[in-house]
Design a protein around this motif. Structure first.
Motif, PDB file in Angstrom:
ATOM      1  N   LEU A 161       0.841  -1.105  -0.240  1.00 19.02           N
ATOM      2  CA  LEU A 161      -0.067  -0.067  -0.090  1.00 19.02           C
ATOM      3  C   LEU A 161       0.749   1.276  -0.041  1.00 19.02           C
ATOM      4  O   LEU A 161       1.833   1.448   0.597  1.00 19.02           O
ATOM      5  CB  LEU A 161      -0.921  -0.011   1.163  1.00 19.02           C
ATOM      6  CG  LEU A 161      -1.695  -1.010   1.497  1.00 19.02           C
ATOM      7  CD1 LEU A 161      -2.563  -1.010   2.792  1.00 19.02           C
ATOM      8  CD2 LEU A 161      -2.745  -1.210   0.277  1.00 19.02           C
ATOM      9  N   LYS A 162       0.424   2.171  -0.745  1.00 17.30           N
ATOM     10  CA  LYS A 162       1.146   3.611  -0.802  1.00 17.30           C
ATOM     11  C   LYS A 162       0.794   4.343   0.697  1.00 17.30           C
ATOM     12  O   LYS A 162      -0.269   4.086   0.939  1.00 17.30           O
ATOM     13  CB  LYS A 162       0.820   4.405  -1.815  1.00 17.30           C
ATOM     14  CG  LYS A 162      -0.545   4.874  -1.847  1.00 17.30           C
ATOM     15  CD  LYS A 162      -0.762   5.718  -3.185  1.00 17.30           C
ATOM     16  CE  LYS A 162      -2.232   6.197  -3.054  1.00 17.30           C
ATOM     17  NZ  LYS A 162      -2.724   6.911  -4.276  1.00 17.30           N
ATOM     18  N   GLN A 163       1.947   4.749   1.191  1.00 13.72           N
ATOM     19  CA  GLN A 163       1.738   5.591   2.333  1.00 13.72           C
ATOM     20  C   GLN A 163       0.863   7.106   2.102  1.00 13.72           C
ATOM     21  O   GLN A 163       1.448   7.494   1.079  1.00 13.72           O
ATOM     22  CB  GLN A 163       3.044   5.777   2.846  1.00 13.72           C
ATOM     23  CG  GLN A 163       3.578   4.454   3.807  1.00 13.72           C
ATOM     24  CD  GLN A 163       4.435   4.777   4.893  1.00 13.72           C
ATOM     25  OE1 GLN A 163       5.098   5.951   4.823  1.00 13.72           O
ATOM     26  NE2 GLN A 163       4.724   3.850   5.795  1.00 13.72           N
ATOM     27  N   ASN A 164       0.052   7.228   2.756  1.00 14.66           N
ATOM     28  CA  ASN A 164      -0.546   8.555   2.735  1.00 14.66           C
ATOM     29  C   ASN A 164      -0.974   9.197   4.136  1.00 14.66           C
ATOM     30  O   ASN A 164      -1.668  10.246   3.945  1.00 14.66           O
ATOM     31  CB  ASN A 164      -1.693   8.820   1.972  1.00 14.66           C
ATOM     32  CG  ASN A 164      -2.997   7.449   2.392  1.00 14.66           C
ATOM     33  OD1 ASN A 164      -2.613   7.101   3.617  1.00 14.66           O
ATOM     34  ND2 ASN A 164      -4.149   7.231   1.665  1.00 14.66           N
ATOM     35  N   TYR A 213      -1.393   3.862   6.017  1.00 14.88           N
ATOM     36  CA  TYR A 213      -1.907   4.120   5.031  1.00 14.88           C
ATOM     37  C   TYR A 213      -3.534   4.161   5.271  1.00 14.88           C
ATOM     38  O   TYR A 213      -3.788   3.455   6.562  1.00 14.88           O
ATOM     39  CB  TYR A 213      -2.251   2.806   4.153  1.00 14.88           C
ATOM     40  CG  TYR A 213      -3.128   2.654   2.969  1.00 14.88           C
ATOM     41  CD1 TYR A 213      -3.046   3.474   1.845  1.00 14.88           C
ATOM     42  CD2 TYR A 213      -4.344   1.959   3.303  1.00 14.88           C
ATOM     43  CE1 TYR A 213      -3.890   3.234   1.025  1.00 14.88           C
ATOM     44  CE2 TYR A 213      -5.347   1.892   2.321  1.00 14.88           C
ATOM     45  CZ  TYR A 213      -5.129   2.681   0.890  1.00 14.88           C
ATOM     46  OH  TYR A 213      -6.096   2.625  -0.061  1.00 14.88           O
ATOM     47  N   CYS A 214      -4.315   5.193   5.049  1.00  9.75           N
ATOM     48  CA  CYS A 214      -5.648   5.589   5.197  1.00  9.75           C
ATOM     49  C   CYS A 214      -6.452   5.221   3.961  1.00  9.75           C
ATOM     50  O   CYS A 214      -6.325   5.886   3.142  1.00  9.75           O
ATOM     51  CB  CYS A 214      -5.838   6.973   5.984  1.00  9.75           C
ATOM     52  SG  CYS A 214      -7.750   7.211   6.276  1.00  9.75           S
ATOM     53  N   GLU A 238      -0.388  14.635  -5.613  1.00 10.31           N
ATOM     54  CA  GLU A 238      -0.627  16.062  -5.043  1.00 10.31           C
ATOM     55  C   GLU A 238      -1.751  16.051  -3.942  1.00 10.31           C
ATOM     56  O   GLU A 238      -2.407  14.755  -3.785  1.00 10.31           O
ATOM     57  CB  GLU A 238      -1.549  16.767  -6.243  1.00 10.31           C
ATOM     58  CG  GLU A 238      -0.548  17.067  -7.424  1.00 10.31           C
ATOM     59  CD  GLU A 238      -1.136  17.742  -8.429  1.00 10.31           C
ATOM     60  OE1 GLU A 238      -2.266  18.423  -8.212  1.00 10.31           O
ATOM     61  OE2 GLU A 238      -0.773  17.780  -9.757  1.00 10.31           O
ATOM     62  N   ASP A 239      -2.105  16.888  -3.380  1.00 12.38           N
ATOM     63  CA  ASP A 239      -2.959  16.900  -2.199  1.00 12.38           C
ATOM     64  C   ASP A 239      -4.294  17.060  -2.897  1.00 12.38           C
ATOM     65  O   ASP A 239      -4.312  17.351  -4.028  1.00 12.38           O
ATOM     66  CB  ASP A 239      -2.595  17.989  -1.211  1.00 12.38           C
ATOM     67  CG  ASP A 239      -3.170  17.680   0.121  1.00 12.38           C
ATOM     68  OD1 ASP A 239      -3.743  16.658   0.292  1.00 12.38           O
ATOM     69  OD2 ASP A 239      -2.762  18.432   1.136  1.00 12.38           O
ATOM     70  N   LEU A 286       1.458  13.428   4.258  1.00 10.01           N
ATOM     71  CA  LEU A 286       2.802  13.219   4.014  1.00 10.01           C
ATOM     72  C   LEU A 286       3.494  14.663   3.601  1.00 10.01           C
ATOM     73  O   LEU A 286       3.006  15.414   2.875  1.00 10.01           O
ATOM     74  CB  LEU A 286       3.449  12.313   2.878  1.00 10.01           C
ATOM     75  CG  LEU A 286       3.227  10.911   3.310  1.00 10.01           C
ATOM     76  CD1 LEU A 286       3.416  10.020   2.018  1.00 10.01           C
ATOM     77  CD2 LEU A 286       4.049  10.189   4.486  1.00 10.01           C
ATOM     78  N   PRO A 287       4.504  14.917   4.269  1.00 11.79           N
ATOM     79  CA  PRO A 287       5.241  16.079   3.868  1.00 11.79           C
ATOM     80  C   PRO A 287       5.511  16.037   2.411  1.00 11.79           C
ATOM     81  O   PRO A 287       5.825  15.070   1.760  1.00 11.79           O
ATOM     82  CB  PRO A 287       6.767  16.025   4.721  1.00 11.79           C
ATOM     83  CG  PRO A 287       6.173  15.003   5.888  1.00 11.79           C
ATOM     84  CD  PRO A 287       5.378  14.045   5.435  1.00 11.79           C
TER      85      PRO A 287
END
Length: 94
Positions: free
Chosen positions: A3-6, A46-47, A68-69, A58-59
């Protein structure tokens, strides 16, 4: 499958501590399960809901290129001083 970290570091700590506290202190089993879920989200980083809404805490330096946010509706532009300005023309055309 990875999973990608977010979830950023501060958010992760809050999820782990808050989730563990809810899991330990809650009496109804549903709240205990919710606390365990929050703690696991913090441990994994991960959420699911952040992913569905395209949000990342994430910073900037830890994000992958192209990530992107949450986009701002209406087309905000940066005037160079770090202040976002909105144009009514841009909002109406969206």
């Amino acid at each position: 499958m990875r999973l990608k970290q977010n979830v950023g570091p501060t958010d992760r700590l809050a999820r782990i501590v808050g989730g563990a506290a809810v899991a330990v202190l809650a009496r109804p089993p549903l709240l205990k399960a919710l606390g365990i879920y929050w703690a696991l989200e913090g441990l994994v980083g991960y959420c699911l809901w952040y992913d569905l809404m395209n949000i990342s805490s994430l910073p900037e330096k830890r994000r992958k290129p192209g990530e992107e946010d949450f986009p701002i509706a209406g087309g905000a532009t940066d005037n160079g001083a770090g202040i976002l300005t909105f144009s009514r023309d841009m909002a109406e055309s969206a």
